[in-house]
Design an enzyme around this catalytic site. Structure first.
Site, PDB file in Angstrom:
ATOM      1  CG  ASP A 107      36.974  36.413  31.081  1.00  0.00           C
ATOM      2  OD1 ASP A 107      37.513  37.531  31.122  1.00  0.00           O
ATOM      3  OD2 ASP A 107      36.779  35.717  32.111  1.00  0.00           O
ATOM      4  CG  HIS A 118      39.472  42.765  39.268  1.00  0.00           C
ATOM      5  ND1 HIS A 118      40.200  42.815  40.430  1.00  0.00           N
ATOM      6  CD2 HIS A 118      38.247  42.278  39.617  1.00  0.00           C
ATOM      7  CE1 HIS A 118      39.467  42.373  41.438  1.00  0.00           C
ATOM      8  NE2 HIS A 118      38.276  42.040  40.975  1.00  0.00           N
TER       9      HIS A 118
HETATM   10  O1  RIB Z   1      40.312  38.234  39.364  1.00  0.00           O
HETATM   11  C1  RIB Z   1      39.800  39.215  38.514  1.00  0.00           C
HETATM   12  C2  RIB Z   1      39.610  38.669  37.124  1.00  0.00           C
HETATM   13  O2  RIB Z   1      38.685  37.607  37.219  1.00  0.00           O
HETATM   14  C3  RIB Z   1      39.046  39.644  36.133  1.00  0.00           C
HETATM   15  O3  RIB Z   1      39.620  39.443  34.875  1.00  0.00           O
HETATM   16  C4  RIB Z   1      37.571  39.360  36.141  1.00  0.00           C
HETATM   17  O4  RIB Z   1      36.983  39.592  34.883  1.00  0.00           O
HETATM   18  C5  RIB Z   1      37.444  37.945  36.654  1.00  0.00           C
HETATM   19  O5  RIB Z   1      37.202  36.997  35.712  1.00  0.00           O
HETATM   20 CA    CA Z   2      38.291  39.207  32.912  1.00  0.00          CA
END
Ligand code: RIB
Ligand code: CA
Length: 314
Positions: A9, A240
């Site tokens: 996303d 992340h």
């Molecule tokens: O919590 C981290 C996730 O949430 C990652 O995938 C980041 O892109 C956010 O949407």
């Molecule tokens: Ca993400």
């Protein structure tokens, strides 16, 4: 070479994950599935198309998927962290036109790479859960699943209890957690510490290594500034989603614990990731058929790999 179908996303850290995957010599991206999450589905898809265009990889199938969670509720987006258009201050040009493919292409890709395809999901799990709901038998042909999500016995990032991907669609996250075989979950326990700093960004932008390089400093600055508001005193920001790909290519850097996982959708604890971490006998441990949950990792080695890959040329 890992053949990866990437659900995402984009979003800043998703975008860096896409760059990393496209540059990585041991990853072949065989498709990108873009959904709502950090931004809406249309924007996420435009961003993915922009990155594929920059990489000269418009041959990679781009599949538009979920626009909102399985519950049918409205999706919530995060422009304050990822920018109005998901790439911090950057606006992808209107001229980018990836050929958007139908969701059924997910199943033809799984068939095409039967037994060797790895699905990596770094967004809300709505689209991946839909693939299970629509094509349960086909999903048996996938070699393994890697998911970024959850926070096990540690604080969440969107609520005191929940991580954003699991919170965004806890019903879908639970479908994936309970249906996916060979599942590895990469939660905040690890990703919160996968912090990119100014120094790391300096190293990967000290010359134009590839067509992604010019994007990196502006999107990092935007994201790091947002994190200043979220985490007092943080130096840099956690990216992340990249960690999930490194868990695939370099599992030796991680400590995993195998547990059965459920994700709760009760409103009072929405998105809570639950596993039983009480001590087990060796016999009990051996009988678990759960997910591999990444609980710790080697940060220094992780950063070395990140820098090395981001300096690669196409
Ligand atoms: O919590 C981290 C996730 O949430 C990652 O995938 C980041 O892109 C956010 O949407
Ligand atoms: Ca993400």
């Amino acid at each position: 070479m890992e053949k990866v179908l990437l659900f995402c996303d984009p979003g800043i850290d998703d975008s860096v994950a896409i760059m990393f995957a496209l540059l990585h010599p041991d990853i072949e991206v065989v498709g990108i599935v873009s959904s709502y999450g950090n931004v809406d589905k249309e924007q996420a898809t435009n961003n993915a198309a922009y990155l594929l265009d920059l990489a000269g990889r418009l041959d990679v199938p781009l599949i538009g998927a979920a626009a909102y969670p399985l519950s049918g509720e409205m999706a919530v987006y995060y422009p304050e962290i990822h920018g109005e258009e998901g790439l911090g201050p950057i606006t992808p040009p209107d001229t980018i036109s990836g050929t958007l493919e139908n969701f059924s292409r997910v199943f033809s890709i799984i068939d095409e790479y039967e037994g060797e395809l790895v699905i990596v999901d770094v967004g809300r799990q709505t689209s991946l859960a839909s693939a299970f709901i629509l094509g349960e038998d086909v999903m048996d042909k996938v070699k393994a699943f890697y998911v970024m999500g959850g926070a096990f016995l540690v604080p969440g990032n969107v609520t005191p209890l929940a991580e954003a991907n699991f919170f965004g669609d806890p019903i879908a996250a639970n479908v994936v957690a309970t249906r996916a075989h060979s599942l590895t979950i990469v939660p905040l326990n690890v990703t919160n510490y996968a912090i990119l700093t100014d120094e790391v960004i300096d190293q990967i932008t000290d010359q134009e290594y590839n067509t992604f390089t010019p994007l990196i400093r502006p999107i990092y600055d935007y994201y790091a500034e947002a994190y200043q508001e979220l985490v007092l005193g943080i130096e840099g920001a956690p990216f992340h989603d990249v960690v999930t790909l490194v868990a695939l290519t370099n599992p030796e850097l991680f400590d995993f614990v195998e547990r059965e996982v459920t994700v709760v959708d009760d409103p009072s604890v929405r998105g809570l990731s639950v596993a039983d971490f009480r001590p087990l006998s060796a016999e009990e441990e051996a009988s678990i058929e759960g997910a591999q949950i990444a609980m710790d990792f080697n940060y220094d080695e992780y950063i070395n790999i990140f820098i090395q890959v981001m300096k690669m040329e196409f």
